[in-house]
Design a protein around this motif. Structure first.
Motif, PDB file in Angstrom:
ATOM      1  N   ASN A   1       0.944  -1.196   0.074  1.00 25.26           N
ATOM      2  CA  ASN A   1       0.043   0.215   0.069  1.00 25.26           C
ATOM      3  C   ASN A   1       0.929   1.218  -0.129  1.00 25.26           C
ATOM      4  OD1 ASN A   1      -2.191  -1.705   0.277  1.00 25.26           O
ATOM      5  ND2 ASN A   1      -2.476  -1.291   2.408  1.00 25.26           N
TER       6      ASN A   1
ATOM      7  N   THR B   1      -2.548  -0.599  -4.063  1.00 26.34           N
ATOM      8  CA  THR B   1      -2.860  -1.165  -3.098  1.00 26.34           C
ATOM      9  C   THR B   1      -2.994  -2.721  -3.431  1.00 26.34           C
ATOM     10  OG1 THR B   1      -4.160  -1.734  -1.001  1.00 26.34           O
ATOM     11  CG2 THR B   1      -5.332  -0.675  -3.055  1.00 26.34           C
TER      12      THR B   1
ATOM     13  N   LEU C   1      -6.981   0.417   2.133  1.00 24.05           N
ATOM     14  CA  LEU C   1      -6.917   1.910   1.770  1.00 24.05           C
ATOM     15  C   LEU C   1      -8.022   2.021   1.294  1.00 24.05           C
ATOM     16  CD1 LEU C   1      -4.631   4.014   1.526  1.00 24.05           C
ATOM     17  CD2 LEU C   1      -4.081   3.261  -0.753  1.00 24.05           C
TER      18      LEU C   1
ATOM     19  N   THR D   1      -6.036   5.052   5.288  1.00 20.35           N
ATOM     20  CA  THR D   1      -5.923   3.703   5.604  1.00 20.35           C
ATOM     21  C   THR D   1      -7.358   3.261   6.316  1.00 20.35           C
ATOM     22  OG1 THR D   1      -3.608   3.417   5.924  1.00 20.35           O
ATOM     23  CG2 THR D   1      -5.083   1.998   6.844  1.00 20.35           C
TER      24      THR D   1
END
Length: 275
Positions: free
Chosen positions: A181, A194, A201, A215
């Motif tokens: 990520n 990601t 994410l 996140t």
């Protein structure tokens, strides 16, 4: 494992409320914090814009600097924030994100990363030139070298498409067996990737010309349904809050069960999978 927050917008976005909430998560990510934005006076892509960068190798909740920053309006078109949960490297400022570097054409890049790299064959040698000790910094050095090589092959500065193609190819290569990520920013474009098997994410479209990434969804119950997971296994580029280009998906989804295998079998886990 770490948390990321970023803004890409065509106009300055007031980020204080999101940042205050984001940094409260440092109780679970206590090994450092960082924040960067472009001092572009609301003109994204200004080549003269300075990168404002703060990093400390302490929990954000213990920082005396961070509250002073957030006492003033933090308005930015390009911004990245990070709280660190260490998987490799000491608790030092050199190992805190965002990382800052320049390509051969003079573009200044920032990178934030959440993940872990088990397969570092393509990153061999970068441990000898990095300032810190993290796979995140080695990833950035690798990507900058990829851009430099593409620039030299092109015989001049890369445009957006050349930059995107080089980054997409490189990220596809290093996603194999790695949890990747990351968010990259060059002051004009924000590149997002990601590849986890779970939603790690997310993004929220604030308006036609402003988007934020995190996140974990921010904004409490009032905003939780406005966040969506970032599509996996591809590079996505944004400019002025708008989607510009998406790469074809690669096949390297990182399964969270790999972490459990690593804990159980240590360095022998690849052989366990192969058997």
């Amino acid at each position: 494992m770490c948390e990321l927050f970023a803004i890409n917008s065509g106009r300055p976005v007031l980020a204080n409320a999101y940042l205050r909430e984001f940094y409260t998560h440092s109780h679970d990510n206590p090994h450092g914090w960082g924040l960067s934005w472009r001092d572009d006076h609301g003109n994204p892509g200004d080549p003269e814009a300075d990168v404002m960068l703060w990093r400390e190798p302490i929990p954000a909740y213990e920082s005396t600097l961070l509250p002073k920053i957030l006492e003033q309006p933090v308005e930015a078109c390009r911004l990245e924030a990070h709280i660190r949960f260490s998987t490799c490297g000491a608790q030092s400022v050199e190992n805190c994100h965002p990382f800052l570097g320049s390509d051969i054409s003079g573009r200044e890049w920032t990178l934030i990363h959440n993940g872990i790299l088990f397969n570092e064959e393509l990153l061999a040698g970068y441990d000898r030139i990095e300032r810190g000790e993290t796979d995140s910094e080695r990833t950035m050095l690798f990507l900058l070298d990829v851009l430099d090589e593409a620039t030299m092959r092109a015989g001049g500065a890369l445009g957006f498409d050349g930059t995107f193609d080089a980054l997409a190819g490189a990220l596809s290569q290093i996603s194999n067996l790695n949890r990747l990520n990351l968010i990259l920013d060059d002051g004009t474009y924000t590149y997002v990737h990601t590849n986890t098997s779970e939603d790690t994410l997310n993004y929220r479209q604030l308006s036609d010309d402003a988007i934020v990434f995190s996140t974990k969804p921010l904004g409490g119950d009032a905003e939780k349904d406005l966040w969506k997971p970032v599509p996996r296994n591809r590079l996505i580029a944004y400019r002025d809050g708008r989607l510009v280009r998406t790469s074809a998906p690669h096949g390297y989804t990182f399964c969270e069960a790999i972490l459990d295998l690593r804990k159980k079998f240590g360095d022998a886990w690849p052989e366990v999978i192969a058997s």
